[in-house]
Write an enzyme that holds these catalytic residues in place. Structure first.
Site, PDB file in Angstrom:
ATOM      1  N   ASP A  10       0.643  -0.839   0.018  1.00  0.00           N
ATOM      2  CA  ASP A  10       0.108   0.656  -0.449  1.00  0.00           C
ATOM      3  C   ASP A  10       1.316   1.029   0.421  1.00  0.00           C
ATOM      4  O   ASP A  10       2.127   0.901  -0.172  1.00  0.00           O
ATOM      5  CB  ASP A  10      -1.045  -0.217   0.932  1.00  0.00           C
ATOM      6  CG  ASP A  10      -1.969   1.153   1.171  1.00  0.00           C
ATOM      7  OD1 ASP A  10      -2.403   1.227   0.613  1.00  0.00           O
ATOM      8  OD2 ASP A  10      -1.792   1.316   2.630  1.00  0.00           O
ATOM      9  N   LEU A  11       0.272   2.292  -0.278  1.00  0.00           N
ATOM     10  CA  LEU A  11       1.912   3.499  -0.457  1.00  0.00           C
ATOM     11  C   LEU A  11       0.647   4.136   0.876  1.00  0.00           C
ATOM     12  O   LEU A  11       1.892   4.693   1.981  1.00  0.00           O
ATOM     13  CB  LEU A  11       0.911   4.378  -1.588  1.00  0.00           C
ATOM     14  CG  LEU A  11       1.846   5.406  -1.546  1.00  0.00           C
ATOM     15  CD1 LEU A  11       3.033   5.461  -2.129  1.00  0.00           C
ATOM     16  CD2 LEU A  11       1.074   6.500  -3.363  1.00  0.00           C
ATOM     17  N   ASP A  12      -0.138   5.087   0.863  1.00  0.00           N
ATOM     18  CA  ASP A  12      -0.568   5.878   2.281  1.00  0.00           C
ATOM     19  C   ASP A  12      -0.372   5.711   3.589  1.00  0.00           C
ATOM     20  O   ASP A  12      -1.247   4.333   3.565  1.00  0.00           O
ATOM     21  CB  ASP A  12      -1.623   6.447   1.389  1.00  0.00           C
ATOM     22  CG  ASP A  12      -2.165   7.705   0.131  1.00  0.00           C
ATOM     23  OD1 ASP A  12      -0.833   7.982   0.066  1.00  0.00           O
ATOM     24  OD2 ASP A  12      -2.738   6.941  -0.655  1.00  0.00           O
ATOM     25  N   THR A  18       0.962  10.028   3.897  1.00  0.00           N
ATOM     26  CA  THR A  18       0.207  11.068   3.318  1.00  0.00           C
ATOM     27  C   THR A  18      -0.981  10.972   4.049  1.00  0.00           C
ATOM     28  O   THR A  18      -1.777  12.087   3.808  1.00  0.00           O
ATOM     29  CB  THR A  18      -0.240  10.713   1.871  1.00  0.00           C
ATOM     30  OG1 THR A  18       0.041   8.754   1.628  1.00  0.00           O
ATOM     31  CG2 THR A  18       1.109  11.129   0.515  1.00  0.00           C
ATOM     32  N   LYS A  46      -8.824   5.302   5.677  1.00  0.00           N
ATOM     33  CA  LYS A  46      -8.078   4.685   5.202  1.00  0.00           C
ATOM     34  C   LYS A  46      -8.367   4.000   4.938  1.00  0.00           C
ATOM     35  O   LYS A  46      -8.557   2.835   4.861  1.00  0.00           O
ATOM     36  CB  LYS A  46      -6.997   4.651   6.574  1.00  0.00           C
ATOM     37  CG  LYS A  46      -5.870   5.718   7.271  1.00  0.00           C
ATOM     38  CD  LYS A  46      -5.199   5.397   8.049  1.00  0.00           C
ATOM     39  CE  LYS A  46      -4.815   6.001   9.070  1.00  0.00           C
ATOM     40  NZ  LYS A  46      -3.226   5.530  10.223  1.00  0.00           N
ATOM     41  N   SER A 115      -2.818   0.433  -4.111  1.00  0.00           N
ATOM     42  CA  SER A 115      -3.022   1.329  -3.483  1.00  0.00           C
ATOM     43  C   SER A 115      -4.586   1.944  -4.180  1.00  0.00           C
ATOM     44  O   SER A 115      -4.502   1.994  -5.498  1.00  0.00           O
ATOM     45  CB  SER A 115      -2.001   2.751  -3.735  1.00  0.00           C
ATOM     46  OG  SER A 115      -2.702   3.575  -3.911  1.00  0.00           O
ATOM     47  N   ALA A 116      -5.277   2.607  -3.730  1.00  0.00           N
ATOM     48  CA  ALA A 116      -6.677   3.343  -3.967  1.00  0.00           C
ATOM     49  C   ALA A 116      -6.647   3.923  -4.272  1.00  0.00           C
ATOM     50  O   ALA A 116      -7.749   4.894  -4.794  1.00  0.00           O
ATOM     51  CB  ALA A 116      -7.662   3.506  -2.650  1.00  0.00           C
ATOM     52  N   LYS A 146     -10.721  -1.216  -1.518  1.00  0.00           N
ATOM     53  CA  LYS A 146     -10.338  -2.751  -0.632  1.00  0.00           C
ATOM     54  C   LYS A 146     -11.789  -2.503   0.162  1.00  0.00           C
ATOM     55  O   LYS A 146     -12.273  -1.261   0.496  1.00  0.00           O
ATOM     56  CB  LYS A 146      -9.426  -1.426   0.296  1.00  0.00           C
ATOM     57  CG  LYS A 146      -8.158  -2.168  -0.317  1.00  0.00           C
ATOM     58  CD  LYS A 146      -6.773  -1.342   0.171  1.00  0.00           C
ATOM     59  CE  LYS A 146      -5.630  -1.228  -1.180  1.00  0.00           C
ATOM     60  NZ  LYS A 146      -4.209  -0.358  -0.564  1.00  0.00           N
ATOM     61  N   GLU A 170       0.493  -3.665   4.677  1.00  0.00           N
ATOM     62  CA  GLU A 170      -0.941  -2.757   4.817  1.00  0.00           C
ATOM     63  C   GLU A 170      -1.025  -1.863   6.101  1.00  0.00           C
ATOM     64  O   GLU A 170      -0.730  -2.166   7.254  1.00  0.00           O
ATOM     65  CB  GLU A 170      -1.744  -3.390   4.937  1.00  0.00           C
ATOM     66  CG  GLU A 170      -2.813  -3.611   3.420  1.00  0.00           C
ATOM     67  CD  GLU A 170      -3.785  -1.772   2.987  1.00  0.00           C
ATOM     68  OE1 GLU A 170      -3.863  -0.974   3.932  1.00  0.00           O
ATOM     69  OE2 GLU A 170      -4.084  -1.389   1.689  1.00  0.00           O
ATOM     70  N   ASP A 171      -1.978  -0.304   6.380  1.00  0.00           N
ATOM     71  CA  ASP A 171      -1.842   0.390   7.862  1.00  0.00           C
ATOM     72  C   ASP A 171      -3.297   0.605   7.682  1.00  0.00           C
ATOM     73  O   ASP A 171      -3.895   0.864   9.003  1.00  0.00           O
ATOM     74  CB  ASP A 171      -0.832   2.290   6.786  1.00  0.00           C
ATOM     75  CG  ASP A 171      -1.600   2.589   6.385  1.00  0.00           C
ATOM     76  OD1 ASP A 171      -2.443   2.216   5.490  1.00  0.00           O
ATOM     77  OD2 ASP A 171      -2.234   3.854   6.813  1.00  0.00           O
TER      78      ASP A 171
HETATM   79  C1  G6P Z   1      -5.732   6.014  -0.688  1.00  0.00           C
HETATM   80  C2  G6P Z   1      -5.490   6.364   0.790  1.00  0.00           C
HETATM   81  C3  G6P Z   1      -6.946   6.883   1.611  1.00  0.00           C
HETATM   82  C4  G6P Z   1      -7.072   7.468   0.155  1.00  0.00           C
HETATM   83  C5  G6P Z   1      -7.299   6.922  -1.029  1.00  0.00           C
HETATM   84  C6  G6P Z   1      -7.772   7.006  -2.092  1.00  0.00           C
HETATM   85  O1  G6P Z   1      -5.753   4.596  -0.135  1.00  0.00           O
HETATM   86  O2  G6P Z   1      -5.741   5.306   2.624  1.00  0.00           O
HETATM   87  O3  G6P Z   1      -6.937   7.997   2.650  1.00  0.00           O
HETATM   88  O4  G6P Z   1      -8.553   8.145   0.179  1.00  0.00           O
HETATM   89  O5  G6P Z   1      -6.075   6.769  -1.585  1.00  0.00           O
HETATM   90  O6  G6P Z   1      -6.556   8.799  -2.380  1.00  0.00           O
HETATM   91  P1  G6P Z   1      -6.714  10.038  -4.125  1.00  0.00           P
HETATM   92  O7  G6P Z   1      -5.134  10.140  -3.723  1.00  0.00           O
HETATM   93  O8  G6P Z   1      -6.929   9.312  -4.918  1.00  0.00           O
HETATM   94  O9  G6P Z   1      -7.800  10.415  -2.939  1.00  0.00           O
HETATM   95 MG    MG Z   2      -2.559   2.757   3.657  1.00  0.00          MG
END
Ligand code: G6P
Ligand code: MG
Length: 215
Positions: A10-12, A18, A46, A115-116, A146, A170-171
């Site tokens: 996962d990224l964020d 972020t 998240k 990542s989402a 997710k 994943e967080d």
């Molecule tokens: C990640 C974050 C979420 C965020 C989603 C969409 O999964 O954990 O908090 O809403 O990405 O991100 P975006 O950058 O497309 O708004």
């Molecule tokens: Mg995350």
């Protein structure tokens, strides 16, 4: 030796924090609409897509908007978020991440992003980590968010690994659930009290070694 062929990240909140920028931007949106929400509530956002997050937040504030207004506010939030992202530097990569990714590369284990976010490439560019990834699956590629496993199943396919040969980092609670629903091992990054469904929880990647992929 390990039977693990790919690690899916996962990224964020995993590669980079972020999550704090998302929180700031969402809070600004809530405040401008006349309410507030807590860091505890933010935990539920998240791993959740931009539009789904907006729906949850509007519910918390008892605010109803038309579809067009929702798109406008989501765009506004993203612009505020991107203003913060643009200031990011490679120094923000979380402790131990670069070392662990380098170890994976040297061991021939594939690396994918799951990542989402629709901003993931921009963020990876800002923190100069784009080159580590063999595949990037993000909010621009998926149709189901997710806890649906789609994002990770696509990552497994892109790296030619079976789900049983993948480990997901994943967080988010929803992200750990997505990994498990996909038949993958899940390593939670954060608090064991929150990430109760993870197979293993680490606080930072400084605790992570290739050996710990085998459990
Ligand atoms: C990640 C974050 C979420 C965020 C989603 C969409 O999964 O954990 O908090 O809403 O990405 O991100 P975006 O950058 O497309 O708004
Ligand atoms: Mg995350």
């Amino acid at each position: 030796m390990t039977n693990i062929k790919a690690c899916l990240f996962d990224l964020d909140g995993v590669i980079v924090d972020t999550a704090v920028y998302h929180f700031q931007a969402w809070r600004r949106l809530a405040n401008e609409l006349g309410f507030d929400f807590t860091e505890h509530q933010n935990e539920q956002l998240k791993g959740i897509s931009r539009m789904e997050s907006l729906e949850l937040i509007l519910n918390w504030g008892n605010v109803s908007l038309t579809e067009a207004e929702k798109v406008e506010w989501a765009t506004r939030k993203n612009d505020w978020y991107l203003d913060l992202v643009k200031l990011m530097t490679p120094n923000e990569v979380l402790p131990g991440v670069a070392k662990f990714l380098t170890d994976l590369r040297e061991a021939g284990i594939k690396i994918a992003l799951g990542s989402a976010s629709k901003n993931s490439k921009l963020i990876l560019e800002r923190i100069q980590m784009l080159d580590y990834f063999d595949a990037i699956i993000d909010g621009n590629n998926i149709t189901k968010g997710k806890p649906d496993p789609q994002v990770f199943l696509m990552g497994a396919e892109a790296t030619n690994a079976l789900p049983s040969e993948c480990v997901v980092f994943e967080d988010a609670v929803a992200g750990v659930q997505a990994a498990k629903a996909g038949g993958m091992k899940a390593i939670g990054v954060g608090s064991a009290d929150v990430l109760t469904e993870a197979d293993l929880v680490i606080t930072t990647f400084e605790e992570m070694t290739l050996e710990r992929l085998n459990f």
